[in-house]
Design a protein around this motif. Structure first.
Motif, PDB file in Angstrom:
ATOM      1  N   LEU A  41       3.092  -0.750   3.262  1.00  0.00           N
ATOM      2  CA  LEU A  41       4.097   0.278   3.504  1.00  0.00           C
ATOM      3  C   LEU A  41       5.471  -0.357   3.469  1.00  0.00           C
ATOM      4  O   LEU A  41       5.609  -1.583   3.395  1.00  0.00           O
ATOM      5  N   TRP A  42       6.499   0.498   3.554  1.00  0.00           N
ATOM      6  CA  TRP A  42       7.875   0.055   3.584  1.00  0.00           C
ATOM      7  C   TRP A  42       8.604   0.826   4.678  1.00  0.00           C
ATOM      8  O   TRP A  42       8.221   1.930   5.045  1.00  0.00           O
ATOM      9  N   PHE A  43       9.662   0.224   5.204  1.00  0.00           N
ATOM     10  CA  PHE A  43      10.594   0.994   6.035  1.00  0.00           C
ATOM     11  C   PHE A  43      12.008   0.633   5.617  1.00  0.00           C
ATOM     12  O   PHE A  43      12.283  -0.472   5.144  1.00  0.00           O
ATOM     13  N   ASP A  44      12.932   1.603   5.782  1.00  0.00           N
ATOM     14  CA  ASP A  44      14.298   1.403   5.323  1.00  0.00           C
ATOM     15  C   ASP A  44      15.252   1.272   6.498  1.00  0.00           C
ATOM     16  O   ASP A  44      14.848   1.287   7.662  1.00  0.00           O
ATOM     17  N   ARG A  45      16.537   1.143   6.174  1.00  0.00           N
ATOM     18  CA  ARG A  45      17.554   0.922   7.202  1.00  0.00           C
ATOM     19  C   ARG A  45      17.717   2.113   8.132  1.00  0.00           C
ATOM     20  O   ARG A  45      18.242   1.982   9.236  1.00  0.00           O
ATOM     21  N   SER A  46      17.297   3.293   7.688  1.00  0.00           N
ATOM     22  CA  SER A  46      17.411   4.475   8.536  1.00  0.00           C
ATOM     23  C   SER A  46      16.273   4.569   9.550  1.00  0.00           C
ATOM     24  O   SER A  46      16.262   5.468  10.391  1.00  0.00           O
ATOM     25  N   GLY A  47      15.300   3.648   9.474  1.00  0.00           N
ATOM     26  CA  GLY A  47      14.160   3.679  10.379  1.00  0.00           C
ATOM     27  C   GLY A  47      12.989   4.487   9.873  1.00  0.00           C
ATOM     28  O   GLY A  47      11.988   4.640  10.578  1.00  0.00           O
ATOM     29  N   HIS A  48      13.072   4.998   8.649  1.00  0.00           N
ATOM     30  CA  HIS A  48      11.974   5.794   8.083  1.00  0.00           C
ATOM     31  C   HIS A  48      10.885   4.877   7.544  1.00  0.00           C
ATOM     32  O   HIS A  48      11.161   3.937   6.802  1.00  0.00           O
ATOM     33  N   ILE A  49       9.628   5.160   7.896  1.00  0.00           N
ATOM     34  CA  ILE A  49       8.479   4.407   7.409  1.00  0.00           C
ATOM     35  C   ILE A  49       7.792   5.216   6.322  1.00  0.00           C
ATOM     36  O   ILE A  49       7.509   6.404   6.494  1.00  0.00           O
ATOM     37  N   SER A  50       7.500   4.564   5.201  1.00  0.00           N
ATOM     38  CA  SER A  50       6.866   5.242   4.077  1.00  0.00           C
ATOM     39  C   SER A  50       5.408   5.560   4.402  1.00  0.00           C
ATOM     40  O   SER A  50       4.820   4.990   5.323  1.00  0.00           O
ATOM     41  N   PRO A  51       4.793   6.456   3.629  1.00  0.00           N
ATOM     42  CA  PRO A  51       3.344   6.649   3.765  1.00  0.00           C
ATOM     43  C   PRO A  51       2.597   5.352   3.435  1.00  0.00           C
ATOM     44  O   PRO A  51       3.033   4.569   2.594  1.00  0.00           O
TER      45      PRO A  51
END
Length: 344
Positions: A234-244
């Motif tokens: 998975l990935w997560f971005d600077r906004s704190g969102h975690i990908s599926p």
């Protein structure tokens, strides 16, 4: 002291000022967002913030001690010679709940002296890969252009991944978790093999075996949490969102540790970007028509010359040397006279 040294020295002070500002109950959202941008702007900013946060968390227990409470009261009534935190009126707590905060603010200029040890830094240069054996038997493999800081104490095994990519083969110890801090997230593990890669936009985690707990924080402190299982990524971005969660390409994940790039239907610019991470010779595209070309194959990450030969044989690409360490790819179909590969 040169300009860069002065900038490094200023980072802890800036972290102290941001941390103190965010302790205030009336701290506006704009300031919290500005602080988040400051932390994301440089790995050194994030490392200084985490060190300060570690001190604050440790102080939560100490603040209940009578001696510390007395020191806090003395701090409220002491007037030192106008340090920065006395000159700023908005730093003063308005309630008794903030007494412990005043005690910590009083010692902020000295936090580096009493904080946990700064840790051990491991880094790699362009094209270098390195394997490190940690004291507990955990092995860390650093990819090219990577840097991390290891801090072990009696309760936690902690790593700050500042840039690049690393694989962690963690020795199991449920009583002493292994925690990787990266960007605005944490990865908690008790005994697995996993990889973490970070850049300016996002962080990717690939779990080869075991199970991980992953948390990513948004600028407003909201946190997403996910458990990851073997063979997933998975990935997560600077906004704190975690990908599926998605299936991981384990062949590609394990390939880089052996100096190989297993490429499955990549766009040509993505292949070049990955190869450029490992080599002084940088390859760029000189014709936008080549951007759409899809590539599959196995490449030696440290051998750009062989890659160029393969590209010229398998696709309508012509490579032109442009200086000693720069190669430009052109569309061979636009110039039939360049149909045969150029010797570089």
């Amino acid at each position: 002291m040169d300009r860069h040294s002065e900038q490094r020295e200023a980072v802890p002070g800036a972290a102290e000022r941001w941390y103190a500002r965010l302790l205030e109950a009336d701290c506006p959202d704009a300031d919290r967002a500005a602080c988040a941008r400051w932390r994301a702007a440089d790995p050194a900013h994030e490392a200084a913030w985490r060190e300060l946060d570690r001190l604050w968390q440790h102080s939560a227990t100490a603040a209940r001690h009578p001696a510390v409470a007395a020191a806090a009261l003395r701090a409220l009534h002491y007037t030192p010679p106008a340090p920065w935190y006395r000159r700023q009126a908005w730093l003063w707590p308005a309630t008794a709940v903030a007494v412990a905060a005043v005690a910590v603010l009083a010692i902020l200029p000295h936090w580096r002296a009493i904080a946990p040890a700064p840790g051990t830094t491991y880094s790699t240069a362009i094209g270098q890969q390195r394997s490190v054996n940690l004291p507990d038997g955990t092995t860390v493999t650093l990819d090219t252009q990577s840097s991390l800081v290891v801090r072990y104490d009696a309760h936690e095994r902690s790593v700050d991944l500042l840039r690049g990519r690393a694989q962690f083969s963690v020795r199991a110890n449920p009583q002493r978790p292994f925690v990787v801090h990266v960007g605005n997230g944490t990865i908690t593990d008790v005994g697995t093999v996993f990889q973490v890669r970070t850049d300016k936009d996002c962080t990717g985690i690939t779990l080869i075996e075991g199970e991980l707990d992953i948390a990513a924080s948004a600028p407003d402190h909201a946190t997403e949490r996910v458990s990851l299982h073997s063979g997933k990524q998975l990935w997560f971005d600077r906004s704190g969102h975690i990908s599926p969660v998605q299936p991981a390409d384990l062949q590609a994940a394990e390939g880089w540790t052996e100096g190989k790039l297993f490429v499955h239907d990549w766009k040509l610019p993505d292949l070049l970007a990955e190869m450029n991470r490992y080599n002084r010779t940088q390859v760029s595209i000189g014709d936008p028509a080549l951007d759409a070309i899809r590539i599959s194959g196995v490449f030696d990450s440290h051998d750009p010359h062989t890659m160029l030969q393969l590209l010229q044989r398998g696709w309508p690409i012509r490579a032109r040397a442009d200086g000693s360490h720069h190669v430009v790819l052109l569309n061979a179909a636009r110039n039939q006279r360049a149909a045969r590969p150029q010797k570089l």
